[in-house]
Design a protein around this motif. Structure first.
Motif, PDB file in Angstrom:
ATOM      1  N   ILE A 102       9.542 -15.687   2.874  1.00  0.00           N
ATOM      2  CA  ILE A 102      10.621 -14.720   2.883  1.00  0.00           C
ATOM      3  C   ILE A 102      10.325 -13.736   4.010  1.00  0.00           C
ATOM      4  N   VAL A 103      11.396 -13.270   4.645  1.00  0.00           N
ATOM      5  CA  VAL A 103      11.233 -12.407   5.810  1.00  0.00           C
ATOM      6  C   VAL A 103      11.761 -11.027   5.448  1.00  0.00           C
ATOM      7  N   VAL A 104      11.025  -9.987   5.826  1.00  0.00           N
ATOM      8  CA  VAL A 104      11.479  -8.626   5.537  1.00  0.00           C
ATOM      9  C   VAL A 104      11.503  -7.809   6.821  1.00  0.00           C
ATOM     10  N   ALA A 105      12.416  -6.822   6.847  1.00  0.00           N
ATOM     11  CA  ALA A 105      12.657  -6.094   8.093  1.00  0.00           C
ATOM     12  C   ALA A 105      12.555  -4.591   7.882  1.00  0.00           C
ATOM     13  N   TYR A 106      12.228  -3.884   8.943  1.00  0.00           N
ATOM     14  CA  TYR A 106      12.073  -2.425   8.905  1.00  0.00           C
ATOM     15  C   TYR A 106      12.732  -1.815  10.132  1.00  0.00           C
ATOM     16  N   THR A 107      13.464  -0.735   9.923  1.00  0.00           N
ATOM     17  CA  THR A 107      13.890   0.096  11.048  1.00  0.00           C
ATOM     18  C   THR A 107      12.770   1.108  11.301  1.00  0.00           C
ATOM     19  N   ALA A 108      12.927   1.899  12.364  1.00  0.00           N
ATOM     20  CA  ALA A 108      11.922   2.941  12.629  1.00  0.00           C
ATOM     21  C   ALA A 108      11.852   3.898  11.441  1.00  0.00           C
ATOM     22  N   ALA A 109      13.010   4.204  10.848  1.00  0.00           N
ATOM     23  CA  ALA A 109      13.017   5.116   9.690  1.00  0.00           C
ATOM     24  C   ALA A 109      12.284   4.482   8.508  1.00  0.00           C
ATOM     25  N   ASP A 110      12.429   3.170   8.334  1.00  0.00           N
ATOM     26  CA  ASP A 110      11.733   2.476   7.235  1.00  0.00           C
ATOM     27  C   ASP A 110      10.215   2.538   7.422  1.00  0.00           C
ATOM     28  N   VAL A 111       9.776   2.383   8.668  1.00  0.00           N
ATOM     29  CA  VAL A 111       8.334   2.438   8.933  1.00  0.00           C
ATOM     30  C   VAL A 111       7.817   3.843   8.617  1.00  0.00           C
ATOM     31  N   LYS A 112       8.647   4.831   8.906  1.00  0.00           N
ATOM     32  CA  LYS A 112       8.260   6.222   8.606  1.00  0.00           C
ATOM     33  C   LYS A 112       8.088   6.437   7.101  1.00  0.00           C
ATOM     34  N   VAL A 113       9.037   5.904   6.341  1.00  0.00           N
ATOM     35  CA  VAL A 113       8.945   6.036   4.883  1.00  0.00           C
ATOM     36  C   VAL A 113       7.694   5.317   4.372  1.00  0.00           C
ATOM     37  N   TRP A 114       7.483   4.146   4.906  1.00  0.00           N
ATOM     38  CA  TRP A 114       6.314   3.358   4.494  1.00  0.00           C
ATOM     39  C   TRP A 114       5.021   4.134   4.786  1.00  0.00           C
ATOM     40  N   THR A 115       4.952   4.708   5.991  1.00  0.00           N
ATOM     41  CA  THR A 115       3.778   5.504   6.363  1.00  0.00           C
ATOM     42  C   THR A 115       3.622   6.671   5.381  1.00  0.00           C
ATOM     43  N   ASN A 116       4.745   7.298   5.066  1.00  0.00           N
ATOM     44  CA  ASN A 116       4.714   8.439   4.164  1.00  0.00           C
ATOM     45  C   ASN A 116       4.157   8.060   2.793  1.00  0.00           C
ATOM     46  N   VAL A 117       4.654   6.957   2.221  1.00  0.00           N
ATOM     47  CA  VAL A 117       4.168   6.607   0.876  1.00  0.00           C
ATOM     48  C   VAL A 117       2.702   6.162   0.920  1.00  0.00           C
ATOM     49  N   MET A 118       2.284   5.581   2.035  1.00  0.00           N
ATOM     50  CA  MET A 118       0.868   5.200   2.132  1.00  0.00           C
ATOM     51  C   MET A 118      -0.031   6.424   2.379  1.00  0.00           C
ATOM     52  N   CYS A 119       0.482   7.417   3.104  1.00  0.00           N
ATOM     53  CA  CYS A 119      -0.270   8.695   3.231  1.00  0.00           C
ATOM     54  C   CYS A 119      -0.454   9.283   1.845  1.00  0.00           C
ATOM     55  N   ARG A 120       0.607   9.287   1.057  1.00  0.00           N
ATOM     56  CA  ARG A 120       0.550   9.857  -0.292  1.00  0.00           C
ATOM     57  C   ARG A 120      -0.420   9.068  -1.169  1.00  0.00           C
ATOM     58  N   THR A 121      -0.466   7.746  -0.941  1.00  0.00           N
ATOM     59  CA  THR A 121      -1.413   6.908  -1.680  1.00  0.00           C
ATOM     60  C   THR A 121      -2.848   7.341  -1.393  1.00  0.00           C
ATOM     61  N   PHE A 122      -3.176   7.427  -0.117  1.00  0.00           N
ATOM     62  CA  PHE A 122      -4.554   7.786   0.234  1.00  0.00           C
ATOM     63  C   PHE A 122      -4.889   9.187  -0.257  1.00  0.00           C
ATOM     64  N   SER A 123      -3.923  10.082  -0.094  1.00  0.00           N
ATOM     65  CA  SER A 123      -4.145  11.444  -0.506  1.00  0.00           C
ATOM     66  C   SER A 123      -4.393  11.517  -2.023  1.00  0.00           C
ATOM     67  N   ALA A 124      -3.655  10.699  -2.778  1.00  0.00           N
ATOM     68  CA  ALA A 124      -3.785  10.717  -4.242  1.00  0.00           C
ATOM     69  C   ALA A 124      -5.165  10.272  -4.699  1.00  0.00           C
ATOM     70  N   VAL A 125      -5.854   9.493  -3.874  1.00  0.00           N
ATOM     71  CA  VAL A 125      -7.194   9.045  -4.277  1.00  0.00           C
ATOM     72  C   VAL A 125      -8.274   9.818  -3.520  1.00  0.00           C
ATOM     73  N   GLY A 126      -7.871  10.917  -2.901  1.00  0.00           N
ATOM     74  CA  GLY A 126      -8.855  11.817  -2.298  1.00  0.00           C
ATOM     75  C   GLY A 126      -9.335  11.416  -0.922  1.00  0.00           C
ATOM     76  N   VAL A 127      -8.573  10.562  -0.241  1.00  0.00           N
ATOM     77  CA  VAL A 127      -8.944  10.217   1.140  1.00  0.00           C
ATOM     78  C   VAL A 127      -8.236  11.202   2.061  1.00  0.00           C
ATOM     79  N   GLY A 128      -8.960  11.741   3.029  1.00  0.00           N
ATOM     80  CA  GLY A 128      -8.378  12.741   3.925  1.00  0.00           C
ATOM     81  C   GLY A 128      -8.827  12.550   5.358  1.00  0.00           C
ATOM     82  N   PRO A 129      -8.517  13.524   6.208  1.00  0.00           N
ATOM     83  CA  PRO A 129      -8.790  13.391   7.642  1.00  0.00           C
ATOM     84  C   PRO A 129     -10.267  13.159   7.978  1.00  0.00           C
TER      85      PRO A 129
END
Ligand code: DLL
Length: 443
Positions: A109-136
């Motif tokens: 199956i093939v899935v697609a992303y616009t630039a805005a979709d990649v931004k959302v994806w980055t955002n939820v993954m930032c929140r993931t790392f942050s939720a488990v205490g990973v930071g800069p």
């Protein structure tokens, strides 16, 4: 610099702000986004328009969140039937990325992303790392596969977006992974739980005690694993192991993840709307009951998914989480409805086998389930690795051990199945998702 336990638990990144949005505001946002996405899918995706028309529904009929249950489901074969680009809602000029998931049969199956979709994806993954205490200040070894699989790039963008240092090592080359982990002073690692298990074992063989390294957090997902496996991984590596869930059809990793409480996975509900249904009837289940997870993307532009049936089995956790996040949680996904097989009329899931095996000390969490058909009858054998000490025992002791495993499996599964003890390292290791079932019934 390593973080102390204290800073882990109080770590906060501004990207996490939406995790704490008050519920009424969250619901309002979800409804606005749901209405917009239904309209977008109706305007741009032929399959969805036909399905809505057949039901005599219009996008404007969605006036409250509960109206979602009137909308049709999307299933995996809809994606296969519309291979490769038939469900896209954006013109190709706006699509900046394609990923694909091969699955076990047929076309990917093939899935697609616009630039805005990649931004959302980055955002939820930032929140993931942050939720488990990973930071800069963290150094993140990303051992999810890079490529068409969403794991590698999904985790990469998230960790980098947070300001962490990412090592894009991808899966495989185990000895090099261990060297990098030690020499680059890695503090967080991302991989499938089965691959991390393999890493810990290989490190031990090389005389490296992972508990003495600086790694303190593991972000594991892409396959079902149990709490017993978590305890095992944490004990042999000294890290805290967190569960991360996602699927290509929805975004990739970052649909839901655990927080430091390790007590269920919070959905990122501002972007993905979860429901739990009875897989037989398709009806929405009362809160807290176990069923199939159905997800709707609330903001995805290139490929909106309306009520996608994941086949993953879980339940909502109804109580609020002590971490203060307002987004709903689900129990860890221990199984897929299509991983289930039936032996002598009894439904069996690989996760039940894992739980039963790990209840007996001396087993290693490496196992495979072999299904065969003999004279028309289905047979199941569990091959399981045991520690070198157990394996070198006398035959009588081995038989006794085997019987204990059979008893444990019988308690959990309700049927008696065959067990075969195998030497440490005889079951093939995977660098990505582990293959638990070998089905030879129609061979
Ligand atoms: O596995 C995305 C991912 C990458 C998730 C890295 C987490 C970490 P797919 O290859 O499309 O995408 O496979 C999705 O994997 O429907 C589940 O059955 C299973 N799965 C994913 N995460 C978990 C998890 C990625 N934490 C399918 N627990 C899903 C149990 C999981 N199963």
């Amino acid at each position: 610099m390593t973080q102390t336990r204290e800073t882990v638990e109080t770590h906060y990144h501004p990207a996490s702000a939406p995790d704490y949005i008050p519920t009424p505001m969250l619901k309002k946002l979800q409804l606005e986004r749901l209405r917009a996405i239904v309209q977008r899918a109706y305007d741009n995706v032929g399959l969805f328009r036909r399905q809505l028309d057949e039901r005599g529904l219009a996008p404007s009929d969605v006036t409250c969140l509960d109206d979602i249950s009137r909308l049709p489901f999307t299933v995996k074969h809809d994606l296969r039937d519309n291979y490769p680009f038939g469900l896209f809602a954006s013109p190709m000029q706006e699509v900046v990325r394609l990923h694909a998931s091969s699955g076990t049969t047929g076309k990917p199956i093939v899935v697609a992303y616009t630039a805005a979709d990649v931004k959302v994806w980055t955002n939820v993954m930032c929140r993931t790392f942050s939720a488990v205490g990973v930071g800069p200040s963290d150094i993140v070894q990303n051992a999810y596969g890079y490529g068409l699989f969403t794991g590698g790039l999904g985790a990469h963008y998230g960790a980098e977006g947070l300001g962490a240092t990412v090592i894009p090592i991808s899966g495989g080359n185990t000895d090099r992974q261990i060297m990098v982990m030690r020499d680059f002073r890695v503090t967080a690692i991302c991989s499938t739980p089965s691959y991390f298990l393999h890493l810990t074992e290989r490190a031990a063989e090389l005389g490296i005690d992972m508990r003495e390294l600086l790694v303190r957090v593991g972000v594991f997902g892409a396959e079902p694993w149990t709490d017993s496996m978590r305890r095992h991984l944490e004990a042999c590596s000294g890290i805290k192991a967190y569960d991360l869930y996602g699927l290509s059809e929805i975004v990739g990793p970052g649909v839901a993840c655990e927080c430091y409480r390790q007590d269920g996975l919070h959905f990122f509900e501002d972007h993905f709307y979860p429901e739990i249904i009875d897989p037989q009837t398709g009806d929405t289940l009362p809160q807290g009951e176990e069923g199939e997870l159905v997800l709707t993307t609330l903001s995805k532009q290139a490929m909106p998914m309306i009520r996608y049936r994941t086949r993953d089995i879980t339940a909502f956790i109804t109580a609020p989480c002590a971490c203060g996040r307002t987004h709903r949680r689900m129990r860890r996904i221990s199984r897929r409805s299509d991983d289930m097989f039936i032996i002598r009329g009894v439904n069996v899931f690989p996760s039940q086998v894992e739980t039963a095996l790990l209840q007996v000390e001396g087993t290693l969490p490496h196992y495979q389930i072999i299904l065969t058909r003999q004279k028309g009858l289905d047979e199941m054998e569990v091959q399981v690795e045991v520690t070198a000490e157990i394996f070198s025992d006398k035959i009588g002791a081995l038989e006794q051990f085997e019987a204990r495993l059979m008893d444990s499996l019988e308690r959990v599964l309700g049927i008696r199945v065959a067990v075969r003890l195998v030497e440490p390292h005889s079951i093939q290791r995977s660098e990505g998702k582990a293959k638990r079932i070998i089905d030879k019934r129609n061979a």
